[in-house]
Design a protein around this motif. Structure first.
Motif, short mmCIF file in Angstrom:
data_model
loop_
_atom_site.label_atom_id
_atom_site.label_comp_id
_atom_site.label_asym_id
_atom_site.label_seq_id
_atom_site.Cartn_x
_atom_site.Cartn_y
_atom_site.Cartn_z
N LYS A 158 0.83 -1.21 0.00
CA LYS A 158 0.00 0.00 0.00
C LYS A 158 0.86 1.26 0.00
CE LYS A 158 -4.07 -2.05 2.21
NZ LYS A 158 -4.93 -2.07 3.42
N ILE A 159 1.96 1.22 0.74
CA ILE A 159 2.88 2.37 0.77
C ILE A 159 3.46 2.60 -0.63
CG2 ILE A 159 5.12 3.20 1.61
CD1 ILE A 159 4.47 1.80 4.28
N LEU A 160 3.89 1.52 -1.29
CA LEU A 160 4.48 1.65 -2.62
C LEU A 160 3.47 2.17 -3.63
CD1 LEU A 160 6.85 -1.41 -3.10
CD2 LEU A 160 7.43 0.96 -2.62
N LYS A 161 2.26 1.66 -3.56
CA LYS A 161 1.22 2.14 -4.48
C LYS A 161 1.01 3.63 -4.31
CE LYS A 161 -3.59 1.23 -5.90
NZ LYS A 161 -4.12 2.60 -5.80
N TYR A 162 0.91 4.07 -3.06
CA TYR A 162 0.72 5.50 -2.79
C TYR A 162 1.91 6.30 -3.29
CZ TYR A 162 0.11 9.87 -0.21
OH TYR A 162 -0.02 11.20 0.11
N SER A 163 3.12 5.82 -3.02
CA SER A 163 4.31 6.58 -3.38
C SER A 163 4.45 6.75 -4.89
CB SER A 163 5.57 5.92 -2.80
OG SER A 163 5.85 4.70 -3.45
N VAL A 164 4.20 5.66 -5.63
CA VAL A 164 4.33 5.72 -7.09
C VAL A 164 3.25 6.62 -7.70
CG1 VAL A 164 4.21 4.39 -9.23
CG2 VAL A 164 5.47 3.48 -7.27
N GLU A 165 2.04 6.52 -7.18
CA GLU A 165 0.93 7.28 -7.76
C GLU A 165 0.97 8.77 -7.38
OE1 GLU A 165 -2.63 5.23 -6.67
OE2 GLU A 165 -2.28 3.59 -8.09
N ASN A 166 1.73 9.12 -6.35
CA ASN A 166 1.75 10.50 -5.90
C ASN A 166 3.08 11.22 -6.11
OD1 ASN A 166 -0.93 11.17 -4.24
ND2 ASN A 166 -0.42 9.03 -3.88
N CYS A 167 4.06 10.54 -6.67
CA CYS A 167 5.34 11.20 -6.92
C CYS A 167 5.36 11.83 -8.32
CB CYS A 167 6.49 10.20 -6.79
SG CYS A 167 6.59 9.01 -8.16
N ARG A 168 6.24 12.80 -8.50
CA ARG A 168 6.47 13.36 -9.83
C ARG A 168 7.55 12.54 -10.50
NH1 ARG A 168 7.19 19.55 -10.56
NH2 ARG A 168 9.13 19.12 -9.52
N LYS A 169 7.35 12.26 -11.78
CA LYS A 169 8.30 11.42 -12.51
C LYS A 169 9.05 12.26 -13.53
CE LYS A 169 4.89 8.05 -11.49
NZ LYS A 169 3.97 8.97 -10.78
N ILE A 170 10.36 12.12 -13.52
CA ILE A 170 11.24 12.97 -14.34
C ILE A 170 11.85 12.16 -15.48
CG2 ILE A 170 13.24 14.50 -14.32
CD1 ILE A 170 12.76 14.58 -11.18
N LEU A 171 11.73 12.67 -16.69
CA LEU A 171 12.33 12.04 -17.87
C LEU A 171 13.65 12.72 -18.18
CD1 LEU A 171 12.19 10.15 -20.37
CD2 LEU A 171 10.99 12.01 -21.55
N TYR A 172 14.72 11.94 -18.23
CA TYR A 172 16.05 12.47 -18.54
C TYR A 172 16.38 12.29 -20.01
CZ TYR A 172 16.76 13.07 -13.57
OH TYR A 172 16.64 13.50 -12.27
N PRO A 173 17.30 13.08 -20.54
CA PRO A 173 17.63 13.00 -21.97
C PRO A 173 18.03 11.61 -22.44
CG PRO A 173 18.60 14.97 -21.01
CD PRO A 173 18.05 14.17 -19.87
N ASN A 174 18.60 10.78 -21.53
CA ASN A 174 19.01 9.44 -21.93
C ASN A 174 17.85 8.45 -21.99
OD1 ASN A 174 18.49 8.98 -19.23
ND2 ASN A 174 20.64 8.82 -18.63
#
Length: 276
Positions: free
Chosen positions: A140-156
């Motif tokens: 449940k912690i992981l589900k919350y963390s993934v769904e509520n974090c900002r995801k950053i795309l790097y040039p690579n």
């Protein structure tokens, strides 16, 4: 479908009369599905049905497989994907020990994402080992963390979560359904050990005035989440419409730094005027 024929495939005709009618119907419902995606699993399901001790596990396994079936797309009413037997059997074995619907849904997603055109991809063994090690609270912690974090795309092309996702203990109690902060701290330490939250800042800080934890997911957590949703896509594709680029992130940080500098200048100017 002929009932006896369906039961024979599982090798449980001799004990058919002892099997609940609802379970019989469920077995028939997943018979064709397993024949297509993971035929060796038929024997494992049959053994569960014949063993009184494992009968409870049979119900859990069937529920997981029914969920998995609903997550896989059929092409012209024909299933063209297969699961590597090593993975399919392992998922059935581990999920059969779970009677929590939330966690079973994760196993179902992992089973679905394990199905490929040639049935030879065994990468999901990584995620089988991770998922079987998680408690319900950790999942449940992981589900919350993934769904509520900002995801950053790097040039690579790689994707990571923004480095900070702090949550107060009171919120973690709501997320997990666990009220004991010591247990929550142990759950966080375990996630840390498995490499699913930051190794340096994850978990509660004993020296802080408040019980706040950084539960920002690692790249491994992001990948585990995707597979448990029934997808084998990489993070840059799965979240393609919800990503922030590194360039955008840097501009955002610059803007924040400018605002903070301006606030400090105003405070200093106000202090100077008051002294005059």
């Amino acid at each position: 479908m002929n009932e006896n024929k369906g039961l024979d495939i599982f090798g449980i005709k001799p004990v058919a009369s002892a099997i609940d009618s609802t379970v019989k119907k469920s077995l028939e419902g997943i018979e064709g599905f397993l024949t297509l995606v993971c035929k060796p699993a038929l024997g494992e399901i049959g053994l569960m049905a014949q063993d009184q001790v494992r009968y409870w596990r049979l119900g859990n396994a069937i529920k997981m497989l029914e969920k998995a079936k609903g997550k896989i797309e059929f092409n012209n009413d024909k299933l063209e994907l297969k699961s590597h037997p090593r993975i399919g059997l392992s998922i059935i074995e581990n999920s059969s020990l779970i009677d929590n619907d939330f966690v079973l849904d994760l196993w179902a997603g992992l089973f679905a994402s394990s199905c490929t055109l040639d049935g030879q991809d065994d990468e999901n063994l990584i995620f089988v080992d991770l998922l079987k090690s998680l408690t319900t609270a950790q999942a449940k912690i992981l589900k919350y963390s993934v769904e509520n974090c900002r995801k950053i795309l790097y040039p690579n092309g790689l994707v990571t979560a923004d480095g900070d996702l702090t949550v107060h203990a009171d919120e973690l109690k709501k997320i997990t359904g666990v009220n004991n902060i010591h247990r929550i701290d142990r759950e966080l330490d375990s996630l840390n050990y498995m490499g699913l939250i930051p190794s340096l800042s994850g978990g509660f800080s004993a020296s802080g005035p408040d019980l706040v934890a950084n539960i920002c997911p690692t790249y491994l957590s992001l990948s585990l989440y995707i597979r448990c949703q029934g997808s084998s896509l990489d993070p840059d594709v799965f979240w393609k419409d919800k990503l922030i680029t590194e360039e955008q992130l840097n501009k955002e940080k610059e803007e924040i730094a400018k605002k903070e500098a301006e606030e400090r200048r105003k405070v200093a100017e106000e202090k100077r005027k008051n002294k005059e």
